[in-house]
Write an enzyme that holds these catalytic residues in place. Structure first.
Site: not given
Length: 255
Positions: A32, A80
């Site tokens: 991340d 995503n």
């Protein structure tokens, strides 16, 4: 590949002394902070993802050196797809480029390439690159790299239930044999140990739908640093902290 992103500054983690007899067999990492890393430098988000690929290279080598057996990398989640189309396309292109350019080195370093998730939705070229990498490296004996692609923990559990129902209908499995352990055989990580340690850089304090079933008793390690700046020293620090924890699995110490 992407050598422009190699780190040259001081390491922002204390040097850790590890017990090499207690290295986690399976580590999961939520990669991340790529976009925020790029934004901080006034760069396109895609440059952050490219920088993150270089980090994969280094951390994978360190895992191989330390004797980690499985490294599961959260590369692209089922959520995503909500990102801008251009960014999604860039991520898919980067995946293909990574596998094309790195496969020879991965193979030479004895890495086993695997993938988990519903990859049928990925572009055909990405699917082909993944299958080629898996086939070429299937007999290697080093660290196994699980690329979690179009992966979601809830989706995986639903997938497992569907597989279970089908197996029962086809009389390949009996409901009398269903247990927490036997259900794992219907998950994407079939045959793999649960991750003892899950790492998330970037300052977020959540699992974000990552290895929900397998991570029930994983030790969690969070850090403020963005993934492109994550170093081998950070990995060793995470493992060192893991080794200091008392893992009781619901019991009492000493039992």
């Amino acid at each position: 590949m992407f050598s422009i992103f190699k780190k040259t500054g001081p390491v922002e983690a204390t040097e850790a002394v590890l017990d090499m007899e207690r290295i986690p067999k399976h580590i999961g990492i939520i990669m991340d902070g790529n976009g925020r890393w790029a934004k901080k430098r006034n760069l396109p988000r895609t440059m952050g993802h490219k920088a993150g690929v270089e980090t994969i290279r280094r951390i994978l080598k360190e895992c191989n050196r330390l004797g980690v057996r499985i490294l599961t990398l959260y590369a692209f989640s089922t959520e995503n797809w909500k990102r801008p189309k251009d960014e999604v396309n860039a991520l898919m292109s980067l995946l293909i480029e990574y596998l094309k350019n790195e496969l020879k080195e991965l193979h030479e370093n004895n890495v086993v390439v695997n993938y988990v998730g519903n990859t049928d939705r990925l572009p055909i070229k990405a699917q082909e690159a993944l299958k080629e990498a898996k086939e070429m490296t299937k007999n290697n004996t080093g660290v196994q790299m699980n690329l979690a692609l179009n992966y979601g923990g809830r989706e995986e559990i639903l997938h497992g239930i569907r597989e279970l129902v089908q197996a029962v209908e086809e009389r390949r499995f009996s409901m009398e044999d269903l247990s927490e352990e036997s259900f794992k055989e219907f998950l994407y990580t079939k045959g793999q140990p649960d991750p003892e340690l899950i790492i998330r850089p970037s300052g977020e304090l959540r699992l974000s739908n990552f290895l929900l079933y397998q991570g029930a008793y994983s030790e969690l390690w969070f850090n403020q640093i963005f993934w492109p700046d994550f170093t081998e020293a950070h990995l060793r620090q995470a493992i060192s902290d893991y080794q200091k924890r008392d893992r009781r699995f619901g019991g009492v110490k000493g039992e």
